[in-house]
Design a protein around this motif. Sequence first.
Motif, mmCIF file in Angstrom:
data_model
loop_
_atom_site.group_PDB
_atom_site.id
_atom_site.type_symbol
_atom_site.label_atom_id
_atom_site.label_comp_id
_atom_site.label_asym_id
_atom_site.label_seq_id
_atom_site.Cartn_x
_atom_site.Cartn_y
_atom_site.Cartn_z
ATOM 1 N N GLU A 319 14.808 -63.129 20.400
ATOM 2 C CA GLU A 319 15.118 -63.261 21.627
ATOM 3 C C GLU A 319 16.073 -62.313 22.122
ATOM 4 O OE1 GLU A 319 17.196 -66.912 24.353
ATOM 5 O OE2 GLU A 319 16.791 -67.201 22.300
ATOM 6 N N SER A 320 17.170 -61.882 20.999
ATOM 7 C CA SER A 320 18.004 -60.809 21.602
ATOM 8 C C SER A 320 17.320 -59.520 21.432
ATOM 9 C CB SER A 320 19.004 -60.656 20.339
ATOM 10 O OG SER A 320 18.454 -60.294 19.304
ATOM 11 N N ARG A 336 23.678 -60.510 29.425
ATOM 12 C CA ARG A 336 22.637 -61.379 29.023
ATOM 13 C C ARG A 336 22.714 -61.654 27.547
ATOM 14 N NH1 ARG A 336 16.659 -59.940 30.857
ATOM 15 N NH2 ARG A 336 16.531 -62.205 30.159
ATOM 16 N N LEU A 337 23.198 -60.746 26.545
ATOM 17 C CA LEU A 337 23.254 -60.806 25.376
ATOM 18 C C LEU A 337 24.557 -61.650 25.050
ATOM 19 C CD1 LEU A 337 22.516 -59.988 22.207
ATOM 20 C CD2 LEU A 337 23.872 -58.165 22.488
ATOM 21 N N GLY A 338 25.580 -61.501 25.762
ATOM 22 C CA GLY A 338 26.767 -62.279 25.540
ATOM 23 C C GLY A 338 26.773 -63.810 25.520
ATOM 24 N N ARG A 343 25.965 -68.830 22.702
ATOM 25 C CA ARG A 343 24.990 -70.201 22.660
ATOM 26 C C ARG A 343 24.887 -70.362 20.883
ATOM 27 N NH1 ARG A 343 19.537 -69.588 25.001
ATOM 28 N NH2 ARG A 343 18.995 -68.986 22.801
ATOM 29 N N GLU A 344 24.706 -69.265 20.183
ATOM 30 C CA GLU A 344 24.119 -69.338 18.909
ATOM 31 C C GLU A 344 25.367 -69.047 17.822
ATOM 32 O OE1 GLU A 344 21.447 -70.364 17.999
ATOM 33 O OE2 GLU A 344 20.117 -70.424 19.736
ATOM 34 N N MET A 345 26.206 -68.140 17.931
ATOM 35 C CA MET A 345 27.052 -67.792 16.963
ATOM 36 C C MET A 345 28.493 -67.885 17.083
ATOM 37 S SD MET A 345 25.337 -64.094 15.605
ATOM 38 C CE MET A 345 26.778 -64.167 14.397
ATOM 39 N N MET A 351 31.831 -57.010 23.936
ATOM 40 C CA MET A 351 31.350 -55.808 23.610
ATOM 41 C C MET A 351 31.866 -54.616 24.444
ATOM 42 S SD MET A 351 27.798 -58.183 24.406
ATOM 43 C CE MET A 351 28.776 -59.047 25.343
ATOM 44 N N ALA A 352 31.836 -53.428 23.656
ATOM 45 C CA ALA A 352 32.554 -52.382 24.105
ATOM 46 C C ALA A 352 31.627 -51.164 23.769
ATOM 47 C CB ALA A 352 33.834 -52.329 23.716
ATOM 48 N N VAL A 353 31.679 -50.091 24.670
ATOM 49 C CA VAL A 353 31.009 -48.946 24.059
ATOM 50 C C VAL A 353 31.936 -47.666 24.339
ATOM 51 C CG1 VAL A 353 28.918 -49.777 24.925
ATOM 52 C CG2 VAL A 353 30.135 -48.705 26.670
ATOM 53 N N VAL A 354 31.750 -46.508 23.494
ATOM 54 C CA VAL A 354 32.189 -45.158 23.526
ATOM 55 C C VAL A 354 32.008 -44.471 24.762
ATOM 56 C CG1 VAL A 354 33.247 -43.487 22.378
ATOM 57 C CG2 VAL A 354 33.024 -45.583 21.318
ATOM 58 N N GLU A 355 32.768 -44.091 25.764
ATOM 59 C CA GLU A 355 32.547 -43.389 26.784
ATOM 60 C C GLU A 355 33.691 -42.187 26.814
ATOM 61 O OE1 GLU A 355 29.919 -43.159 28.608
ATOM 62 O OE2 GLU A 355 28.831 -44.963 28.782
ATOM 63 N N GLY A 356 33.080 -40.935 26.647
ATOM 64 C CA GLY A 356 34.063 -40.072 26.893
ATOM 65 C C GLY A 356 35.134 -39.986 25.911
ATOM 66 N N GLY A 357 34.766 -40.405 24.681
ATOM 67 C CA GLY A 357 35.938 -40.432 23.628
ATOM 68 C C GLY A 357 36.805 -41.633 23.684
ATOM 69 N N GLN A 358 36.414 -42.658 24.627
ATOM 70 C CA GLN A 358 37.513 -43.821 24.954
ATOM 71 C C GLN A 358 36.462 -45.064 24.687
ATOM 72 O OE1 GLN A 358 39.214 -43.451 28.810
ATOM 73 N NE2 GLN A 358 40.776 -42.229 28.045
ATOM 74 N N LEU A 359 37.257 -46.252 24.275
ATOM 75 C CA LEU A 359 36.588 -47.439 24.279
ATOM 76 C C LEU A 359 36.442 -48.475 25.556
ATOM 77 C CD1 LEU A 359 34.824 -49.082 22.032
ATOM 78 C CD2 LEU A 359 37.007 -50.398 21.400
ATOM 79 N N LEU A 360 35.407 -48.554 26.057
ATOM 80 C CA LEU A 360 35.362 -49.142 27.448
ATOM 81 C C LEU A 360 34.642 -50.445 27.158
ATOM 82 C CD1 LEU A 360 34.497 -46.483 29.912
ATOM 83 C CD2 LEU A 360 36.701 -47.045 29.275
ATOM 84 N N ARG A 361 35.205 -51.585 27.614
ATOM 85 C CA ARG A 361 34.463 -52.883 27.613
ATOM 86 C C ARG A 361 33.594 -53.232 28.504
ATOM 87 N NH1 ARG A 361 38.902 -53.012 24.735
ATOM 88 N NH2 ARG A 361 39.190 -54.222 23.061
#
Length: 724
Positions: A319-320, A336-338, A343-345, A351-361
């Motif tokens: 599903e994921s 949607r993944l959140g 629901r399951e875990m 969830m965060a991603v690296v953008e321009g050397g910074q961690l953005l949620r």
Amino acid sequence: LLAALTLAAAVLVLPRITPRSGPTVSLTPEEREWLRRHGDTVVLAPYSGGPPFSFVNELGEFIGMAADYTQLLEKKLGIRFHVLPPAPVDDVLRGVREGRVDVTVLMAESPERAEFLAFTEPLVSSPVVILVRRGTWDSLSLEQLRGLKVAVGRGFALEDFLTAQHPPLHLTLVKDDVEGLRRLATGEVDVVLADIATASYIITDEHLPNLRIAGDVPFRYHLAMGARRDEPLLLGILRKGVGAITERERRDIWERWVVQWERPFYMDASFWRFVAVLVTGVGLLVGAVVLWNLTLKRQVRARTAELSEANRRVAFLAESGVFLSESLDYELTFARLGELLVREMCDWCVMAVVEGGQLLRVGWAHADSTKRPLLEELVTRFPARPGDAGPSGQVLTDGKPHVAPELSEEDLLVISRNNELHAALFRAVGTRTALAVPLIARGQMLGMLTLASGVPGRRYGKVELDLAQEVARRAAIAIDNARLYEQAQAAVRARDLFLTVAAHELRTPLTSLSLRLEKLGRMSRGAPEGTVAVGPLTREVGLIERQSRKLGRLIEQLLDVSQLTAGQFALRRNRVDLCQLVREVAETFHGQLERSGSRLELHAEGTAEGAFDRLRMEQVVGNLLTNAIKFGEGKPIELRVVPAPVRVKLIVRDHGIGLTEQAQARIFQKFERAISERHYGGLGLGLYIAREIVEGHGGTLTVESAPGAGATFTVDLPREPPLT
């Protein structure tokens, strides 16, 4: 069952066939000589302590355990003791002190006796018990005997123990234990303290059924052989003799005197050993079968649960995977993944991603909708930082997955950097266990996934960590694909823009060149031969040459970019004076500077010799000057060479429109411009090529600027090629 019966038979039979004879006593020559000289003169004085240890029967014979051990030692040592009639303990001890007695048997050691007697290892160890009349006390301890009449044998070691350890007791001293038990049975005393062997014998022999045991005393009679301290050889002989007595011989003597009535078979210890072994064997067999069945049931249940959990994980991952592959908008995908994760875990996830050397949620979710504002406040006000003690901070520190199976209140305070509000938010959203995994694709960390749960008893472990890592792997691939798609789209747009600009830039000189050539054609066709004016012709030819050079430069830039991309950009170093090179290039820009209205301030005195590629360095200087003229707005331009012992700097400064910080970060990229191509021409390649040439020489090209304040470009070059 057969094994149990065989074991029981072995328990019953083996003790019966054990050899009863003791080992041979080995004496030294000195000890044998001592026995030869003394012979029957070794005097042994037993004490009349009463049965079953040492007493005289109706026939006047010395009997009891002491007599049995005396005979056994005579047999093992090969001697005959001169045995005196049993006497009171005090008389025996007086005889030892006066030298009339050499040996005593079954005597308890005490500090006073140790002054003149040396003892062997104990032959008998009998615990002391508290005896009372039936119907008086159910149980008693020594501390409860205060105020009671307590009978104890006079001169016994127990008397010394009680006097030293429990002086408040009211002791009634009796001649021996027989007298004490008789007086207890008639009520003359309340309690008798005696060893269990003596008490059991006397109660049976004297027919005292109204007596019973009410408690224990932390004292045992350790009865041993005693010898005069001034006869060390005699003591060594006795110790060897005692050491040769077997456990079977000791048990036979004990059972002969302590258990002396005929018992039915069911009171025999061997019978109950047989029953115990039989029951144990059958029980073990039945228990093994039952345990095997229970084990199989547990294994079936565990395997069923594992299969069910595995199916659930497979369905969850499937599903994921659908969510992550449906859209290239990973922010929407993460939302949607959140919802699927909570629901399951977990109870909540971030969830965060690296953008321009910074961690953005880019997303967070909570299973309880009423707590989502608290989670939003938590992730907004207190973002994870490298070095934090929690799983998220550890992932940011080392880029590896981390799990915290159990988080206590103290752990939450540590993770929260001792911030009470931070810890309160952790508690409010539910944080008893947590894990964090990096999002890694193509060896790069693209972001991080954090999961936590506040369900009591739930603990994240290897299974949850492995599942989270698989989800993170798929999420990282989705992010990487989305970014690659964006980069591809950007590359397509850049290509289209470049083609548009290149076509425009190439068309401009070509159009001008065509018009000038057409004008020259009209001039030559409309005039008689030899009458064309030289001035207009010269002017037109100059314009044609200028447009041809511009077209040539554009073509050279395209060729340079092609070589740089293909890795075929090579330098040809020679000894070059950079000051002279700059002066020569500046001279070629004289006409262009006049047309722009800018005045060039040249500072290139002296020499600045080094190993440079002349043509490429001319290209760098030309590109920087072209850039300064284009954006200088007709204001003065400074061109400066600053020699140093091992390096040389080239500085080009204009006072034109300047650059923003965002523009400074991208102007050295391929096809990039600080200003729209509609206002300023060019392919956006000059600074890119200049930087590549400078870095190929081992140097750097930097810019300092501000909007409206012009720009300063600095080339810093080593005079000699760097060592490789």
